[in-house]
Write a protein that holds these residues in place. Structure first.
Motif, PDB file in Angstrom:
ATOM      1  N   GLY A 274       0.760  -1.229   0.000  1.00 23.75           N
ATOM      2  CA  GLY A 274       0.000   0.000   0.000  1.00 23.75           C
ATOM      3  C   GLY A 274       0.796   1.287   0.000  1.00 23.75           C
ATOM      4  N   ASP A 275       2.137   1.216  -0.007  1.00 24.90           N
ATOM      5  CA  ASP A 275       2.914   2.455   0.042  1.00 24.90           C
ATOM      6  C   ASP A 275       3.604   2.798  -1.277  1.00 24.90           C
ATOM      7  N   ALA A 276       3.349   2.013  -2.328  1.00 27.04           N
ATOM      8  CA  ALA A 276       3.896   2.233  -3.664  1.00 27.04           C
ATOM      9  C   ALA A 276       5.410   2.077  -3.721  1.00 27.04           C
ATOM     10  N   ASP A 277       6.009   1.479  -2.681  1.00 32.28           N
ATOM     11  CA  ASP A 277       7.421   1.129  -2.742  1.00 32.28           C
ATOM     12  C   ASP A 277       7.557  -0.201  -3.460  1.00 32.28           C
ATOM     13  N   GLU A 278       8.683  -0.381  -4.107  1.00 29.01           N
ATOM     14  CA  GLU A 278       8.932  -1.617  -4.830  1.00 29.01           C
ATOM     15  C   GLU A 278       9.035  -2.792  -3.859  1.00 29.01           C
ATOM     16  N   GLU A 279       8.342  -3.873  -4.177  1.00 28.90           N
ATOM     17  CA  GLU A 279       8.349  -5.056  -3.333  1.00 28.90           C
ATOM     18  C   GLU A 279       9.204  -6.168  -3.947  1.00 28.90           C
ATOM     19  N   ASP A 280       9.256  -7.293  -3.252  1.00 27.55           N
ATOM     20  CA  ASP A 280      10.021  -8.453  -3.691  1.00 27.55           C
ATOM     21  C   ASP A 280       9.080  -9.476  -4.316  1.00 27.55           C
ATOM     22  N   PHE A 281       9.507 -10.030  -5.463  1.00 30.88           N
ATOM     23  CA  PHE A 281       8.678 -10.972  -6.205  1.00 30.88           C
ATOM     24  C   PHE A 281       9.481 -12.160  -6.688  1.00 30.88           C
ATOM     25  N   ASN A 282       8.797 -13.298  -6.813  1.00 34.12           N
ATOM     26  CA  ASN A 282       9.266 -14.390  -7.653  1.00 34.12           C
ATOM     27  C   ASN A 282       8.667 -14.081  -9.012  1.00 34.12           C
ATOM     28  N   LEU A 283       9.403 -14.341 -10.077  1.00 35.58           N
ATOM     29  CA  LEU A 283       8.937 -14.012 -11.423  1.00 35.58           C
ATOM     30  C   LEU A 283       9.034 -15.218 -12.344  1.00 35.58           C
ATOM     31  N   ALA A 284       8.147 -15.246 -13.323  1.00 39.28           N
ATOM     32  CA  ALA A 284       8.197 -16.257 -14.379  1.00 39.28           C
ATOM     33  C   ALA A 284       7.745 -15.606 -15.674  1.00 39.28           C
ATOM     34  N   VAL A 285       8.243 -16.140 -16.782  1.00 35.88           N
ATOM     35  CA  VAL A 285       7.817 -15.675 -18.098  1.00 35.88           C
ATOM     36  C   VAL A 285       7.157 -16.851 -18.809  1.00 35.88           C
ATOM     37  N   GLY A 286       5.921 -16.631 -19.245  1.00 34.86           N
ATOM     38  CA  GLY A 286       5.190 -17.632 -20.007  1.00 34.86           C
ATOM     39  C   GLY A 286       5.255 -17.283 -21.479  1.00 34.86           C
ATOM     40  N   TYR A 287       5.511 -18.283 -22.311  1.00 31.45           N
ATOM     41  CA  TYR A 287       5.661 -18.069 -23.748  1.00 31.45           C
ATOM     42  C   TYR A 287       4.593 -18.828 -24.522  1.00 31.45           C
ATOM     43  N   SER A 288       3.952 -18.144 -25.448  1.00 34.17           N
ATOM     44  CA  SER A 288       3.056 -18.789 -26.394  1.00 34.17           C
ATOM     45  C   SER A 288       3.854 -19.031 -27.668  1.00 34.17           C
ATOM     46  N   LEU A 289       3.864 -20.269 -28.129  1.00 35.04           N
ATOM     47  CA  LEU A 289       4.629 -20.633 -29.318  1.00 35.04           C
ATOM     48  C   LEU A 289       3.705 -20.796 -30.519  1.00 35.04           C
ATOM     49  N   TYR A 290       4.261 -20.539 -31.693  1.00 38.46           N
ATOM     50  CA  TYR A 290       3.527 -20.812 -32.924  1.00 38.46           C
ATOM     51  C   TYR A 290       3.341 -22.318 -33.071  1.00 38.46           C
ATOM     52  N   ASP A 291       2.345 -22.719 -33.865  1.00 33.85           N
ATOM     53  CA  ASP A 291       2.138 -24.136 -34.137  1.00 33.85           C
ATOM     54  C   ASP A 291       3.448 -24.747 -34.633  1.00 33.85           C
ATOM     55  N   GLY A 292       3.786 -25.903 -34.112  1.00 29.18           N
ATOM     56  CA  GLY A 292       5.035 -26.550 -34.477  1.00 29.18           C
ATOM     57  C   GLY A 292       6.198 -26.126 -33.597  1.00 29.18           C
ATOM     58  N   GLY A 293       5.987 -25.110 -32.746  1.00 27.75           N
ATOM     59  CA  GLY A 293       7.023 -24.682 -31.813  1.00 27.75           C
ATOM     60  C   GLY A 293       8.231 -24.027 -32.445  1.00 27.75           C
ATOM     61  N   ASP A 294       8.073 -23.478 -33.658  1.00 27.86           N
ATOM     62  CA  ASP A 294       9.230 -22.919 -34.346  1.00 27.86           C
ATOM     63  C   ASP A 294       9.412 -21.419 -34.129  1.00 27.86           C
ATOM     64  N   GLY A 295       8.692 -20.849 -33.192  1.00 24.53           N
ATOM     65  CA  GLY A 295       8.857 -19.426 -32.884  1.00 24.53           C
ATOM     66  C   GLY A 295       7.953 -18.998 -31.750  1.00 24.53           C
ATOM     67  N   ILE A 296       8.307 -17.887 -31.119  1.00 25.02           N
ATOM     68  CA  ILE A 296       7.510 -17.335 -30.025  1.00 25.02           C
ATOM     69  C   ILE A 296       6.509 -16.341 -30.588  1.00 25.02           C
ATOM     70  N   ARG A 297       5.256 -16.516 -30.240  1.00 23.47           N
ATOM     71  CA  ARG A 297       4.195 -15.612 -30.676  1.00 23.47           C
ATOM     72  C   ARG A 297       4.025 -14.460 -29.687  1.00 23.47           C
ATOM     73  N   ALA A 298       4.018 -14.771 -28.386  1.00 23.30           N
ATOM     74  CA  ALA A 298       3.776 -13.757 -27.356  1.00 23.30           C
ATOM     75  C   ALA A 298       4.392 -14.235 -26.052  1.00 23.30           C
ATOM     76  N   LEU A 299       4.565 -13.298 -25.126  1.00 19.25           N
ATOM     77  CA  LEU A 299       5.041 -13.659 -23.797  1.00 19.25           C
ATOM     78  C   LEU A 299       4.271 -12.884 -22.743  1.00 19.25           C
ATOM     79  N   ALA A 300       4.305 -13.397 -21.522  1.00 18.36           N
ATOM     80  CA  ALA A 300       3.665 -12.735 -20.381  1.00 18.36           C
ATOM     81  C   ALA A 300       4.572 -12.887 -19.166  1.00 18.36           C
ATOM     82  N   ILE A 301       4.727 -11.804 -18.416  1.00 19.46           N
ATOM     83  CA  ILE A 301       5.532 -11.815 -17.197  1.00 19.46           C
ATOM     84  C   ILE A 301       4.585 -11.929 -16.009  1.00 19.46           C
ATOM     85  N   THR A 302       4.737 -13.007 -15.253  1.00 20.11           N
ATOM     86  CA  THR A 302       3.883 -13.242 -14.098  1.00 20.11           C
ATOM     87  C   THR A 302       4.708 -13.126 -12.817  1.00 20.11           C
ATOM     88  N   SER A 303       4.003 -12.922 -11.714  1.00 22.16           N
ATOM     89  CA  SER A 303       4.712 -12.666 -10.459  1.00 22.16           C
ATOM     90  C   SER A 303       3.998 -13.298  -9.273  1.00 22.16           C
TER      91      SER A 303
END
Length: 149
Positions: A93-122
């Motif tokens: 509630g004080d708008a100070d930066e907090e501590d997080f565990n982070l992960a990045v989720g990747y959506s791949l194109y069909d066949g897995g030959d490239g990344i379509r999009a990503l999302a940063i979760t916490s």
């Protein structure tokens, strides 16, 4: 995995719950096929601060253990134009930066030959709340970005 709901918030018990959460949330409306839990390359730490620009889709994590900074995906290429913002959790509630565990989720194109999009979760280390910072499309589909979580 033990994701629960407390006061309307999804809450995880530990960093491993982020993989399940990232897959459930998706990336830019697409399914997430790969998840990378963030770990500091310098010290192996898993607790970070996160800052970046939600408009320019840039993100940089800072290890709380050793202070090492790491750009997520191709964020470093666009960093000079960013507008500063830090990730915070509602629990403080004080708008100070907090501590997080982070992960990045990747959506791949069909066949897995490239990344379509990503999302940063916490996961807030203090209260366990799960959430996300941002998601964006990866126009080039570059698979090497899988290793830049």
């Amino acid at each position: 995995m033990a994701i629960s709901e407390i006061d309307g918030w999804q809450v995880g018990l530990n960093v491993d719950d982020l993989a399940e959460y990232a897959k459930a949330e998706g990336a830019e409306g697409y399914d997430v096929h790969e998840v990378r839990l963030c770990r500091c390359a310098s010290c192996g730490g898993r607790v970070f601060g996160l800052d970046g620009d939600l408009t320019e889709h840039t993100a940089r994590r800072t290890c709380r253990g050793c202070g090492a900074e790491h750009f997520i995906a191709d964020s470093g290429e666009y960093w000079q134009d960013r507008k500063a913002g830090v990730m915070v959790c509602e629990c403080d509630g004080d708008a100070d930066e907090e501590d997080f565990n982070l992960a990045v989720g990747y959506s791949l194109y069909d066949g897995g030959d490239g990344i379509r999009a990503l999302a940063i979760t916490s996961r807030c280390v203090a209260c366990g709340r799960l959430g996300y910072w941002d998601d964006w499309m990866i126009r080039g589909g570059d698979l090497h970005l899988l290793e830049l979580a």
